[in-house]
Design a protein around this motif. Structure first.
Motif, PDB file in Angstrom:
ATOM      1  N   ASP A  91      49.777  40.611  29.243  1.00 59.33           N
ATOM      2  CA  ASP A  91      50.106  41.996  28.889  1.00 59.33           C
ATOM      3  C   ASP A  91      49.327  42.982  29.755  1.00 59.33           C
ATOM      4  O   ASP A  91      49.875  43.962  30.270  1.00 59.33           O
ATOM      5  CB  ASP A  91      49.804  42.258  27.416  1.00 59.33           C
ATOM      6  CG  ASP A  91      50.767  41.535  26.481  1.00 59.33           C
ATOM      7  OD1 ASP A  91      51.826  41.088  26.959  1.00 59.33           O
ATOM      8  OD2 ASP A  91      50.445  41.403  25.285  1.00 59.33           O
ATOM      9  N   ALA A  92      48.009  42.710  29.912  1.00 62.41           N
ATOM     10  CA  ALA A  92      47.148  43.628  30.661  1.00 62.41           C
ATOM     11  C   ALA A  92      47.523  43.668  32.139  1.00 62.41           C
ATOM     12  O   ALA A  92      47.604  44.745  32.746  1.00 62.41           O
ATOM     13  CB  ALA A  92      45.686  43.215  30.502  1.00 62.41           C
ATOM     14  N   LEU A  93      47.781  42.492  32.729  1.00 61.77           N
ATOM     15  CA  LEU A  93      48.103  42.462  34.152  1.00 61.77           C
ATOM     16  C   LEU A  93      49.527  42.943  34.424  1.00 61.77           C
ATOM     17  O   LEU A  93      49.815  43.418  35.520  1.00 61.77           O
ATOM     18  CB  LEU A  93      47.892  41.056  34.703  1.00 61.77           C
ATOM     19  CG  LEU A  93      46.432  40.590  34.695  1.00 61.77           C
ATOM     20  CD1 LEU A  93      46.315  39.171  35.214  1.00 61.77           C
ATOM     21  CD2 LEU A  93      45.557  41.535  35.519  1.00 61.77           C
ATOM     22  N   LEU A  99      45.617  45.046  39.836  1.00 57.11           N
ATOM     23  CA  LEU A  99      44.431  44.194  39.757  1.00 57.11           C
ATOM     24  C   LEU A  99      44.672  42.856  40.453  1.00 57.11           C
ATOM     25  O   LEU A  99      43.723  42.185  40.876  1.00 57.11           O
ATOM     26  CB  LEU A  99      44.038  43.954  38.297  1.00 57.11           C
ATOM     27  CG  LEU A  99      43.610  45.197  37.506  1.00 57.11           C
ATOM     28  CD1 LEU A  99      43.329  44.832  36.063  1.00 57.11           C
ATOM     29  CD2 LEU A  99      42.387  45.833  38.143  1.00 57.11           C
ATOM     30  N   ILE A 100      45.922  42.469  40.564  1.00 56.06           N
ATOM     31  CA  ILE A 100      46.280  41.256  41.299  1.00 56.06           C
ATOM     32  C   ILE A 100      46.434  41.579  42.777  1.00 56.06           C
ATOM     33  O   ILE A 100      45.886  40.899  43.639  1.00 56.06           O
ATOM     34  CB  ILE A 100      47.580  40.641  40.754  1.00 56.06           C
ATOM     35  CG1 ILE A 100      47.442  40.325  39.261  1.00 56.06           C
ATOM     36  CG2 ILE A 100      47.968  39.388  41.541  1.00 56.06           C
ATOM     37  CD1 ILE A 100      48.738  39.913  38.590  1.00 56.06           C
ATOM     38  N   GLU A 101      47.175  42.656  43.067  1.00 57.53           N
ATOM     39  CA  GLU A 101      47.395  43.078  44.448  1.00 57.53           C
ATOM     40  C   GLU A 101      47.919  44.502  44.450  1.00 57.53           C
ATOM     41  O   GLU A 101      48.873  44.806  43.733  1.00 57.53           O
ATOM     42  CB  GLU A 101      48.398  42.137  45.127  1.00 57.53           C
ATOM     43  CG  GLU A 101      48.705  42.490  46.571  1.00 57.53           C
ATOM     44  CD  GLU A 101      49.612  41.463  47.220  1.00 57.53           C
ATOM     45  OE1 GLU A 101      49.135  40.346  47.472  1.00 57.53           O
ATOM     46  OE2 GLU A 101      50.809  41.777  47.458  1.00 57.53           O
ATOM     47  N   PRO A 102      47.321  45.388  45.236  1.00 58.21           N
ATOM     48  CA  PRO A 102      47.844  46.760  45.324  1.00 58.21           C
ATOM     49  C   PRO A 102      49.297  46.751  45.790  1.00 58.21           C
ATOM     50  O   PRO A 102      49.681  46.007  46.689  1.00 58.21           O
ATOM     51  CB  PRO A 102      46.932  47.409  46.374  1.00 58.21           C
ATOM     52  CG  PRO A 102      45.667  46.616  46.315  1.00 58.21           C
ATOM     53  CD  PRO A 102      46.088  45.209  46.013  1.00 58.21           C
ATOM     54  N   GLU A 112      41.074  36.245  42.284  1.00 62.93           N
ATOM     55  CA  GLU A 112      40.028  36.171  41.263  1.00 62.93           C
ATOM     56  C   GLU A 112      40.170  37.348  40.303  1.00 62.93           C
ATOM     57  O   GLU A 112      40.154  38.506  40.710  1.00 62.93           O
ATOM     58  CB  GLU A 112      38.652  36.191  41.926  1.00 62.93           C
ATOM     59  CG  GLU A 112      37.503  36.082  40.944  1.00 62.93           C
ATOM     60  CD  GLU A 112      36.157  36.102  41.630  1.00 62.93           C
ATOM     61  OE1 GLU A 112      35.167  36.489  40.986  1.00 62.93           O
ATOM     62  OE2 GLU A 112      36.086  35.739  42.823  1.00 62.93           O
ATOM     63  N   ILE A 113      40.326  37.038  39.025  1.00 64.83           N
ATOM     64  CA  ILE A 113      40.445  38.062  37.986  1.00 64.83           C
ATOM     65  C   ILE A 113      39.208  37.966  37.094  1.00 64.83           C
ATOM     66  O   ILE A 113      39.032  37.000  36.355  1.00 64.83           O
ATOM     67  CB  ILE A 113      41.727  37.873  37.145  1.00 64.83           C
ATOM     68  CG1 ILE A 113      42.968  37.888  38.038  1.00 64.83           C
ATOM     69  CG2 ILE A 113      41.817  38.950  36.065  1.00 64.83           C
ATOM     70  CD1 ILE A 113      43.225  39.197  38.741  1.00 64.83           C
ATOM     71  N   GLY A 114      38.340  38.967  37.183  1.00 66.69           N
ATOM     72  CA  GLY A 114      37.101  38.918  36.416  1.00 66.69           C
ATOM     73  C   GLY A 114      37.217  39.554  35.043  1.00 66.69           C
ATOM     74  O   GLY A 114      36.486  39.195  34.129  1.00 66.69           O
ATOM     75  N   ALA A 115      38.094  40.503  34.895  1.00 67.74           N
ATOM     76  CA  ALA A 115      38.271  41.202  33.608  1.00 67.74           C
ATOM     77  C   ALA A 115      39.564  41.979  33.685  1.00 67.74           C
ATOM     78  O   ALA A 115      40.152  42.147  34.751  1.00 67.74           O
ATOM     79  CB  ALA A 115      37.095  42.142  33.337  1.00 67.74           C
TER      80      ALA A 115
END
Length: 251
Positions: free
Chosen positions: A136-138, A144-147, A233-236
């Motif tokens: 949901d967040a991504l 956050l994954i890729e501009p 890399e997804i930290g938060a």
């Protein structure tokens, strides 16, 4: 923790330092100083001469940070080749990858500090919340994954399973994103590979595959690169927006 350190290195010393420590890919490298950055690939860009912090991680990923902001101004999620050489009296770092074909060229004009640090992963990291919350967040914040990434569908059912996020990148290419809350393994790479193969059969052309997780095992990263897939890399992730308050009986 500090393996090697150079203060105000000359071009030849910095070139030797970079080639020595990028070849082993077993340490974190930091270079701080005045530099110019050029990118060639799916687009072309040049960063003005400025003070930057260049990070090269053990997996070969490259990040270039400006003095402000939390996001790097330029990066390579992985590199197939990292080389440094002296050109016209300057140390120049070339970071390239083959799929997609991209090159980041960093010209160090006045480097002030070069560090090689021994940092090792001693424990795995699992993001709090469920994979559904992560999805949901991504989906709300695909940058956050890729501009430039635009999510087209979620939990897209295909013959090989359910694609977490089906998206299109800034250049219009379709992207399959597989999400993992914990450290990604070879099973996740195989799963992503099946989804990408299925998506390509639909006739949309070449499809990129991105595995997004807080970390990835070394064998999984090796297999990912061999398949031409990518890791993020997804930290938060941002908290979900609070639901609107319901009116009370007396409103």
């Amino acid at each position: 923790m500090i393996r090697a350190q150079l203060l105000t290195p000359d071009p030849a010393s910095l070139t030797t330092f970079l080639n020595t420590h990028t070849r082993t890919r077993d340490c974190l490298i930091q270079i701080a100083g005045l530099a110019e950055v050029n990118y060639h690939g799916r687009a072309a860009s040049t960063a003005e001469v400025g003070a930057y912090l260049v990070l090269i991680k053990r997996d070969g990923s490259l990040q270039i940070h400006a003095p402000t902001g939390i996001k790097p101004m330029n990066w390579q999620p992985r590199t197939d080749e990292l080389t440094a050489r002296v050109e016209h009296g300057r140390c120049i770092l070339h970071a390239s990858r083959r799929s997609p074909e991209e090159l980041v060229r960093v010209t160090f004009l006045h480097p002030h500090l070069a560090l090689a640090l021994n940092l090792y992963e001693e424990a795995s990291f699992t993001l709090s919340g469920s994979e559904k919350q992560m999805q949901d967040a991504l989906a709300r914040h695909p940058e956050l994954i890729e501009p430039g990434l635009t999510v087209l569908d979620r939990e897209l059912l295909v013959d090989s399973g359910g694609i977490d996020l089906y998206a299109r990148d800034a250049q219009g290419q379709y992207v399959v994103v597989e999400l993992k809350r914990g450290r990604a393994t070879q099973d996740a790479v195989s799963q992503l590979g099946r989804y990408v193969a299925t998506a390509q059969k639909s006739g949309v052309g070449a499809v990129r595959g991105i595995l997004a997780a807080p970390s990835i095992t070394a064998p999984a990263l090796k297999e990912l690169r061999a398949r031409g897939l990518e890791f993020r890399e997804i930290g938060a992730w941002p908290d979900a927006p609070a639901p609107a308050a319901l009116p009370s009986l007396f409103d």
